[in-house]
Write a protein that holds these residues in place. Structure first.
Motif, short mmCIF file in Angstrom:
data_model
loop_
_atom_site.label_atom_id
_atom_site.label_comp_id
_atom_site.label_asym_id
_atom_site.label_seq_id
_atom_site.Cartn_x
_atom_site.Cartn_y
_atom_site.Cartn_z
N LEU A 209 37.12 36.35 56.71
CA LEU A 209 36.42 36.24 55.43
C LEU A 209 34.92 36.03 55.61
CD1 LEU A 209 37.13 36.21 52.47
CD2 LEU A 209 37.55 33.78 52.61
N CYS A 210 34.53 35.42 56.74
CA CYS A 210 33.08 35.28 56.96
C CYS A 210 32.72 35.69 58.37
CB CYS A 210 32.59 33.88 56.63
SG CYS A 210 33.16 32.62 57.74
N ILE A 238 34.54 40.30 52.17
CA ILE A 238 33.94 39.11 52.77
C ILE A 238 33.57 38.13 51.66
CG2 ILE A 238 33.07 40.33 54.79
CD1 ILE A 238 30.29 40.33 53.51
N ARG A 239 33.30 36.91 52.05
CA ARG A 239 32.92 35.89 51.07
C ARG A 239 31.41 35.88 50.90
NH1 ARG A 239 35.95 30.40 51.01
NH2 ARG A 239 37.20 31.61 49.55
N THR A 240 30.99 35.98 49.66
CA THR A 240 29.57 35.90 49.35
C THR A 240 29.40 34.92 48.19
OG1 THR A 240 29.57 37.61 47.64
CG2 THR A 240 29.41 38.36 49.92
N TYR A 241 28.18 34.79 47.72
CA TYR A 241 27.91 33.88 46.60
C TYR A 241 28.52 34.41 45.30
CZ TYR A 241 24.51 37.29 45.18
OH TYR A 241 23.93 38.45 44.77
N GLU A 242 28.83 35.70 45.22
CA GLU A 242 29.32 36.29 43.97
C GLU A 242 30.77 35.88 43.72
OE1 GLU A 242 27.79 38.47 41.35
OE2 GLU A 242 29.53 37.35 40.65
N ARG A 243 31.06 35.33 42.54
CA ARG A 243 32.42 34.91 42.26
C ARG A 243 33.07 35.66 41.11
NH1 ARG A 243 32.83 30.28 45.68
NH2 ARG A 243 35.06 30.35 45.42
N THR A 245 33.79 38.75 41.24
CA THR A 245 34.83 39.45 41.99
C THR A 245 35.40 38.47 43.01
OG1 THR A 245 33.04 40.28 43.37
CG2 THR A 245 33.95 41.79 41.75
N ARG A 246 36.64 38.70 43.45
CA ARG A 246 37.30 37.74 44.33
C ARG A 246 36.61 37.67 45.69
NH1 ARG A 246 43.34 38.53 46.66
NH2 ARG A 246 44.19 36.60 45.85
N ASN A 247 36.43 38.83 46.30
CA ASN A 247 35.67 38.93 47.55
C ASN A 247 34.69 40.07 47.34
OD1 ASN A 247 38.79 38.43 49.08
ND2 ASN A 247 37.13 36.96 49.15
N THR A 248 33.77 40.24 48.29
CA THR A 248 32.87 41.37 48.23
C THR A 248 33.33 42.37 49.29
OG1 THR A 248 31.05 39.99 47.45
CG2 THR A 248 30.46 42.09 48.45
N LEU A 249 33.90 43.48 48.84
CA LEU A 249 34.37 44.49 49.79
C LEU A 249 33.14 45.08 50.47
CD1 LEU A 249 36.84 46.01 50.85
CD2 LEU A 249 36.51 47.68 49.05
N THR C 240 24.67 29.68 48.34
CA THR C 240 25.70 30.00 49.31
C THR C 240 26.99 30.26 48.53
OG1 THR C 240 26.54 27.74 49.55
CG2 THR C 240 24.62 28.33 50.88
N TYR C 241 28.08 30.48 49.27
CA TYR C 241 29.36 30.72 48.61
C TYR C 241 29.90 29.45 47.93
CZ TYR C 241 31.33 28.24 52.51
OH TYR C 241 31.62 27.26 53.41
N TYR D 241 25.79 36.88 54.73
CA TYR D 241 25.60 36.41 56.11
C TYR D 241 25.53 37.57 57.09
CZ TYR D 241 30.47 37.51 56.68
OH TYR D 241 31.64 38.19 56.74
#
Lengths: 337, 337, 337, 337
Positions: A209-210, A238-243, A245-249, C240-241, D241
């Motif tokens: 995820l990161c 991956i995990r980003t600051y954007e929530r 969407t669930r993850n950022t493809l 950050t996330y 990241y």
């Protein structure tokens, strides 16, 4: 390793740095620029670069060698084609893996297997050991699930894949599976990578995820240095600051990874988005970007699924998606496996 | 669960949503606002909230219950005090864990143990099984390392802690250790959490590199629901876009975690920063923010360390740091354990 | 610039790269290693490094020169001491800026100024032009607010600071202020930086929400190359996330920035955390990490504040915080300005 | 607003919270669950939710109303079609904007305009005021650049777009342009948004490098509430990241934004990736995900470009890309504008 010296460095410091490097086994060459002076240190030696960064008079240190070797495109120029049973992954093929999040019963997996096979999927997926965020959630059917999965795969002519979460399960699972799956949370579970790699079997390695792309390739390196050369990478968000969407493809990772490694890379639109209505657009985007395939969750009754129902396609949606992928494949110069 | 309805929703849709929730076992109450109408759905039932989000006419869904229970401050108001041998962690104490990254030899760990004990450390750390990013790097002495660590701990009167990476190692390690350490990469290795939790022994649970605070508490919940109530959390830096520093030590997490859970939380300034000269300022910042302790890497010869030498303090630096922490402790109303 | 060549590069490609660099005005030196060959290209020329990366046979390119010059610690070894009226910022001083988020009325700012001055603040802050996320929110009193702020500053002997958001406001604001503030959202509003820099006045430059430390120093470089050498940096939390906290206060940035630049750096615990009860622990953590000061929001009636009431300290909380900072200052070898 | 109360709350605290909300103008309804009790507070009043969060006995507060109204899909169900001269953006059209990063000369822009028009682009882009990270880099031709751009647009029948960076330039630029561009760094430069919005002209609003989708829509709300309803959104990569790629193109944002707003959304593959060979795969991925168009950098001599040459396509690459987009458009049920 390139060592950039501070601008105002004195002769004593410069020589101390040079002598440190020579003692460590490096050959040192100096380049004097108008603004900066650098040392190039070459040799087989390995030193923690932070050691050098801390020497007085050093401005910064730049590593040169890539930490991964076997996975590197420099080592092997042509694309690796991974064989899972009779199915081939890589090159100009688009291989579709499909099936439910978890195997829930014999009937469920037989029914889903039949419909995804008909629609054009070539590998059957289904979880038997589920890593769940909550200790109170459904954790999978275990070995029983693998038996059903194998039966379904054999009946409908599809090699099977399932996730492994514990090194001690590997020998048992190897008897059922055609391909192991390493999940995102275990991408750096090195004990697991070593044991799975030793089987020599094909492995689908999801990106953490990161995890950086480099760390992902290092995890592939663990598998390869342990004994398998049949590794398929899988981008799953991956995990980003954007929530919202669930993850950022991370679709840009697809062409970037293809420059860095000879291993095939596919995408997982289901876990990346977490919701059914975003699975199809993201599937098409992945294929358009050059991915060698997809792994998609499909369920005959998503509303009754034990886990991840909301991200599972209905069989009819999956059929429609397969037709769209078929139409798209020629635009990117590929064909469905 | 709160369900926000779309503004223009019709009666049929509204009743379909209500009936869906009732069938799932919820009691539904309606709140009609000037702009929005919401349903409050209460009850013991559990449903994947994405299921509800996908119903027609639903604008959004908000979960209300926290997914962690045992770790929650609501369940237990007073601070948990964790006992590791004779050492107590939590409340108004500041407990310092110190030692090398890895146990490298009997002599090395004895020498370091002596100096950190003299300076005021109360728990001795040392790795025997090292999860390394590269398969080609030093992976630890294994059980032999634990023997040396135990000998050093006994000689200098310090309970010992070491990282566990494989579920099958747990019974063997339990014979040596006073406390298990779960590393950042294994925070969501649920198989490992379950086996370690079952021992009932104290556990130091490091935060994963991209774990939210909630996921971290869910990992603690795995340990607690498996059988231990002796969990200490450890903040060790998260991954962000910033690369000038190795990780971003999330110091704001310290007071936030203390609101959410009764478990003690300490900080790891060594892995967070990766370089020696930032360890002391970050140590002081952690203590100033209210942390219940620190875990610090110290080495008698950092320049010869097998791993992580650059982030290890010299014994003299550690002594100076302990004096500064002593001076700082009264400012935050605490005292050194 | 260091150019790492691909391992299997042929002579023709190698010479083509060399010749490209020479044409661009570089002197090229070659270092042949066991695994890699690199070119060191030195000279005053500037080329977009991506141009070089795209040449055939190039594996990667590493820039050597830092893009900021005037702000660099290499250019100026000793700490810059910034003078704002009679107040000095930098070196061994801890300077506390305090005041309300926004100037709301003459009475409000006079009352707050009196209490923060008594508690030990040395610079008075107060917003007159507020950049608000919503177009429907309070946007500040404008010039009237500056008049009140100036009156309060003069009465209680404090230089004043306020945020500027529009280049065309600069001449008017310069008549009132002792120091300009550039907010996080405007850190890369280069038009604004150029106009403010030209005034030659002191500037507080907040770090952007997702700015790297290098980009932050480049923004300082914009100010400095436009005409001011009186720049104070301010860390105020990055995105950050993690969403349990409002922003992630990047305290590790404090010692890192101090290595990279001679400019003083302070912290803003109020915007970083967004909630009153985390302001004091984060304030102490910032000072413990070596920050040269703080900018803290204080309001006489936070519950009635037009903006950011929840993150504003009550005057009595601010007094307590000032006493704690006083006690902490000697631990870090500093004293309150 | 939904207020979740703490489990162990007493009657006095509960009534204090209720009375606080009533005083602020809310109507309060209570929902008593098995685990939690919540208050639903409805009404036109606005209160900083942090105020409520800080009341004793409150566990958490959940806002219900969206902060954006005019941009919301709930306000306007059907897709907005934006008109830029004779070009229409939105619905089932794919509109391609193309041109150089910066206008460098009359000859350059005429030549590029001709070739992109021939290949199928419908809007001509070209920067005249460049926001550059370094104060020492090329900053654009200014008004002269706009004159050349307008001349080229008229000659080849394309409306033109260029980036605005200073509110005081707006009246002058409005005389030349058909559409304003707000760059990523200025997405929250609210002074600029207000002045540009007032012109009533079409605006392309790029997403900030670390802006959430909600903040992006709030910036659109600033434009719309200032006087224009002709806003096109543009995804151009976010900061994560991962540093192997320049930015992470957030393609999942495309379908998500389309659920949230009626405004059209396009993508910028050039700035997202920064390198030419990733522009085409990312362009196809954007269109496959459902984007209403692209803005692509094309240069007749990328190797001589004053800025961003490495990410500019050669005219022949752009032609090939246009043919691929043409082939792809029918797969997604759209056609090229």
């Amino acid at each position: 390793m390139i060592i950039v010296l501070q601008k105002n460095i004195g002769d004593t410091q410069r020589e101390a740095i040079r002598s440190f490097l020579v003692k460590k086994g490096y050959t040192v060459k100096e380049i004097i620029g108008q603004e900066e002076t650098v040392f190039g240190a070459v040799g087989q030696s390995t030193v923690d670069i932070r050691e050098v960064e801390m020497l007085e008079g050093v401005a910064s240190v730049v590593p040169i060698s890539k930490p991964y070797k076997l996975a590197s495109r420099e080592l092997k120029k042509e694309d690796t084609i991974v064989s899972v049973g009779k199915v081939k992954i890589g090159g100009n093929r688009i291989a579709i893996f499909a099936g439910p999040c978890a195997v829930e019963s014999r009937e469920q997996i037989m029914s889903i297997a039949e419909s995804v096979r008909e629609a054009g999927a070539v590998i059957l997926r289904g979880g038997a050991f589920k890593p769940r965020t909550s200790p109170y959630a459904f954790q999978g059917l275990g070995e029983e699930g693998l038996q059903y999965l194998k039966e379904a795969g054999e009946k409908f002519g599809m090699p099977i894949i399932s996730e492994v979460v514990n090194p001690s399960d590997v020998p048992m699972m190897a008897k059922y599976l055609d391909m192991f799956q390493i999940g995102a949370r275990n991408m750096q579970n090195f004990e697991l990578l070593k044991v799975v790699g030793k089987t020599g079997m094909p492995v689908l390695l999801k990106r953490g995820l990161c995890a950086t792309i480099e760390e992902w390739l290092m995890a592939a390196e663990y598998l390869m240095s342990s004994g398998t050369d049949q590794v398929v990478l899988c981008e799953r968000g991956i995990r980003t600051y954007e929530r919202a969407t669930r993850n950022t493809l991370d679709i840009s990772a697809i062409p970037m990874v293809q420059k860095m490694t000879h291993l095939p890379v596919i995408g997982d639109p289901s876990h990346a988005t977490g919701v059914r209505d975003m699975v199809s657009p993201m599937s098409l985007a992945l294929v358009a970007s050059g991915a060698s395939g997809l792994i998609v969750e499909v369920h005959n009754h998503p509303e009754k699924a034990f886990s991840d129902g909301p991200q599972s396609l209905y069989p009819s949606q999956f059929e429609k998606l397969m037709r769209d992928i078929q139409a798209l494949s020629s635009v990117v110069g590929k064909s469905l496996e």
